[in-house]
Design a protein around this motif. Sequence first.
Motif, PDB file in Angstrom:
ATOM      1  N   LEU A  17       0.819  -1.211   0.000  1.00 55.09           N
ATOM      2  CA  LEU A  17       0.000   0.000   0.000  1.00 55.09           C
ATOM      3  C   LEU A  17       0.855   1.264   0.000  1.00 55.09           C
ATOM      4  CD1 LEU A  17      -2.917  -0.951   2.423  1.00 55.09           C
ATOM      5  CD2 LEU A  17      -2.991  -0.702  -0.055  1.00 55.09           C
ATOM      6  N   TRP A  18       1.916   1.278   0.812  1.00 52.82           N
ATOM      7  CA  TRP A  18       2.776   2.453   0.838  1.00 52.82           C
ATOM      8  C   TRP A  18       3.538   2.599  -0.470  1.00 52.82           C
ATOM      9  CZ3 TRP A  18       1.500   6.055   3.782  1.00 52.82           C
ATOM     10  CH2 TRP A  18       1.051   5.835   5.077  1.00 52.82           C
ATOM     11  N   GLY A  19       3.875   1.470  -1.096  1.00 55.59           N
ATOM     12  CA  GLY A  19       4.534   1.537  -2.394  1.00 55.59           C
ATOM     13  C   GLY A  19       3.635   2.154  -3.452  1.00 55.59           C
ATOM     14  N   VAL A  20       2.358   1.768  -3.441  1.00 54.82           N
ATOM     15  CA  VAL A  20       1.406   2.352  -4.388  1.00 54.82           C
ATOM     16  C   VAL A  20       1.200   3.830  -4.092  1.00 54.82           C
ATOM     17  CG1 VAL A  20      -0.999   2.316  -5.155  1.00 54.82           C
ATOM     18  CG2 VAL A  20       0.240   0.165  -4.816  1.00 54.82           C
ATOM     19  N   ALA A  21       1.060   4.167  -2.794  1.00 56.62           N
ATOM     20  CA  ALA A  21       0.825   5.572  -2.407  1.00 56.62           C
ATOM     21  C   ALA A  21       1.975   6.474  -2.839  1.00 56.62           C
ATOM     22  CB  ALA A  21       0.615   5.673  -0.898  1.00 56.62           C
ATOM     23  N   ALA A  22       3.198   5.971  -2.793  1.00 52.99           N
ATOM     24  CA  ALA A  22       4.351   6.768  -3.226  1.00 52.99           C
ATOM     25  C   ALA A  22       4.582   6.665  -4.733  1.00 52.99           C
ATOM     26  CB  ALA A  22       5.609   6.323  -2.479  1.00 52.99           C
ATOM     27  N   GLY A  23       4.280   5.493  -5.321  1.00 54.86           N
ATOM     28  CA  GLY A  23       4.576   5.270  -6.730  1.00 54.86           C
ATOM     29  C   GLY A  23       3.683   6.040  -7.676  1.00 54.86           C
ATOM     30  N   VAL A  24       2.393   6.145  -7.353  1.00 54.97           N
ATOM     31  CA  VAL A  24       1.465   6.857  -8.239  1.00 54.97           C
ATOM     32  C   VAL A  24       1.856   8.327  -8.397  1.00 54.97           C
ATOM     33  CG1 VAL A  24      -0.919   7.641  -8.509  1.00 54.97           C
ATOM     34  CG2 VAL A  24      -0.458   5.268  -7.880  1.00 54.97           C
ATOM     35  N   PRO A  25       2.081   9.083  -7.308  1.00 57.32           N
ATOM     36  CA  PRO A  25       2.516  10.477  -7.486  1.00 57.32           C
ATOM     37  C   PRO A  25       3.859  10.596  -8.194  1.00 57.32           C
ATOM     38  CG  PRO A  25       1.728  10.124  -5.246  1.00 57.32           C
ATOM     39  CD  PRO A  25       1.844   8.779  -5.877  1.00 57.32           C
ATOM     40  N   ALA A 388       0.759  13.752   0.584  1.00 57.96           N
ATOM     41  CA  ALA A 388       0.676  14.187   1.978  1.00 57.96           C
ATOM     42  C   ALA A 388       0.660  12.996   2.926  1.00 57.96           C
ATOM     43  CB  ALA A 388      -0.569  15.045   2.175  1.00 57.96           C
ATOM     44  N   LEU A 389      -0.034  11.934   2.544  1.00 51.63           N
ATOM     45  CA  LEU A 389      -0.100  10.746   3.399  1.00 51.63           C
ATOM     46  C   LEU A 389       1.279  10.115   3.561  1.00 51.63           C
ATOM     47  CD1 LEU A 389      -2.042   8.856   4.931  1.00 51.63           C
ATOM     48  CD2 LEU A 389      -2.257   7.519   2.818  1.00 51.63           C
ATOM     49  N   VAL A 390       2.038  10.059   2.468  1.00 51.72           N
ATOM     50  CA  VAL A 390       3.359   9.431   2.523  1.00 51.72           C
ATOM     51  C   VAL A 390       4.346  10.278   3.323  1.00 51.72           C
ATOM     52  CG1 VAL A 390       5.352   8.738   1.128  1.00 51.72           C
ATOM     53  CG2 VAL A 390       3.040   8.142   0.379  1.00 51.72           C
ATOM     54  N   VAL A 391       4.409  11.573   3.035  1.00 53.16           N
ATOM     55  CA  VAL A 391       5.429  12.413   3.685  1.00 53.16           C
ATOM     56  C   VAL A 391       5.037  12.800   5.102  1.00 53.16           C
ATOM     57  CG1 VAL A 391       6.222  13.314   1.477  1.00 53.16           C
ATOM     58  CG2 VAL A 391       4.499  14.579   2.763  1.00 53.16           C
ATOM     59  N   SER A 392       3.817  12.462   5.533  1.00 54.70           N
ATOM     60  CA  SER A 392       3.437  12.723   6.925  1.00 54.70           C
ATOM     61  C   SER A 392       3.961  11.654   7.877  1.00 54.70           C
ATOM     62  CB  SER A 392       1.905  12.806   7.045  1.00 54.70           C
ATOM     63  OG  SER A 392       1.313  11.532   6.800  1.00 54.70           O
ATOM     64  N   ARG A 393       4.493  10.559   7.323  1.00 56.45           N
ATOM     65  CA  ARG A 393       5.029   9.497   8.188  1.00 56.45           C
ATOM     66  C   ARG A 393       6.265   9.995   8.940  1.00 56.45           C
ATOM     67  NH1 ARG A 393       0.662   6.699   8.488  1.00 56.45           N
ATOM     68  NH2 ARG A 393      -0.036   8.780   7.873  1.00 56.45           N
ATOM     69  N   ARG A 394       6.486   9.441  10.109  1.00 57.31           N
ATOM     70  CA  ARG A 394       7.681   9.755  10.899  1.00 57.31           C
ATOM     71  C   ARG A 394       8.444   8.455  11.177  1.00 57.31           C
ATOM     72  NH1 ARG A 394       4.189  13.820  13.242  1.00 57.31           N
ATOM     73  NH2 ARG A 394       3.264  12.275  14.628  1.00 57.31           N
TER      74      ARG A 394
END
Length: 579
Positions: A17-25, A388-394
Amino acid sequence: MVRRRGPARGRLARGVLWGVAAGVPLLFLGVFFAWPVVALVARGFVAPDGGGLDLSGFAEVFSRPRTWRIVGLTLAQAVLGTAFSVLLGVPGAYVLYRCRFRGRRALRALVTVPFVLPTVVVGVAFRSLLVQGGPLGFLQLDETFAAIVVALVFFNYSVVVRTVGGLWEHLDPRAEQAARALGATPWRAFRTVTLPALTPAIASAASIVFLFCSTAFGIVLVLGGIRYGTIETEIWIQTTQFLDLRAAAVLSVVQLVVVAAALTVANRTRARRERALDLSSASSSAHPLRLWQHGSVGGSAGRPGGDLVPTALTAVVIVVLIGLPLGTLLARSFRVPGGGWGLENYANLGTTGGRNALSVTVWEAAGNSLRIAAVATVLAVVVGGLVALVVSRRPRSRTGRHAIGLLDSVFMLPLGVSAVTVGFGFLITLDRPLGLDVDLRTSGMLVPIAQAVVAIPLVVRTVLPTLRAIDPRLREAAATLGASPGRVFRSVDGPIAARSLGLAVGFAFAVSLGEFGATSFLARPDTATLPVVIFRLIGRPGAENYGMALAASVVLALLTATVMLLAERLRGDRPGGEF
């Protein structure tokens, strides 16, 4: 009994899921931003005879005194424009988001109108104020550096107000109330409690404003005259007037360096001061506006309330900085040739202008703008929301944190790259993208894609402070109880992010309505948008065309105000968990 998912299976699902969230943008911006920009810049670094790499353009461009003067002017106007926007915008954010009073939503929409007006229209509005014979002609500020800075603050004031206010409205007030109960003055409570909590939003707003100030094309072009220029206007001059792609490429690299430096500083500022903020569980922590405190029962006189100073400052900004230029624009739109007053300019919006200056009527262009902006908004909100969802991770690891910071900076780059560069890049690369047998240059999707590229960073900066305010322990607790990654998002991130979704939609739509730079290169004559039509009318001789341009600018301003007012109602004052 709680059913727990297998650790390996859960990690795999989260990774996908995180790969898709980062890959699409990354794919979207890679094809529609990085590739066109790199292609155009690369053409500028080849030898004139078509040979190999030739870097002599750097030495040639940087040997010109004009280059250093332009770089200095760009940085000076960006720093001053950002400083004054923040100094005036933070009190405005307090009044319009932390205080509750009748007409608050209408004022929020009003302060947003300048930001989404085409920069050329902003320049013309201020020029009409400052020329000899104008309302402020006695100040003798026409074609001065001060006029440019004031116009930049006019243009960017709402960015600070809305970015900071969107977080401030839902900031838990109990920490500040505790400081006041312990004897702190209102100023000290704000400085030691509230201001540190708002620093991430202020840094985000400042980074956006700096980028817009350093790339203010139309404002500088109209107000700067022959004395003042910026990197942005110089790229346009070298590209369109001298066809010197080598010089334009060098200046594009300089612009990217300035943008990268600004983003690095902003990211480090947020990293030092950012922490999990306690958002109010109430729908809004706004309180009634307190302009005056009544005296005691013994009859002592009342005294000014704590909201009097920021309210007075905000009122002056709205009336003088925003209201006066917009009011002048509105008044002049009713001025008809011959010196009289009437509705002739608005009646002419149903025509193609004097001597058929346009290919479509202004009303047809307004319809084109609305349709294109709707598609661009969907693209921008989807892609920007994922960013925003991806770069909000810490992440806990230093490598992960650096990777997130790098992604954050990469996705902000479209704000700082010349629209001229993006527009020309589209034209030279998207004839057969990725080898596909399709010419996107003739497609109706090219303009909304270009507008979405411009709007994505703004969506990210609108949603990101709210997502970063979420306590990561909430996600960890949900995952420990067996919730899937999708359910964690629906139950934790989604409801809180929804608080800023209406604002993000409004900003994306409004920015798309007013986007001019890339659209001017890509829109076909039969699908021209309102900003393009206004620019063409301004550039054509004749009082009829100029009057139509002013009337069309008023129409665009009203459309923008309506969009932002609807966005406020969509966003509402309810808590995020109820969406």
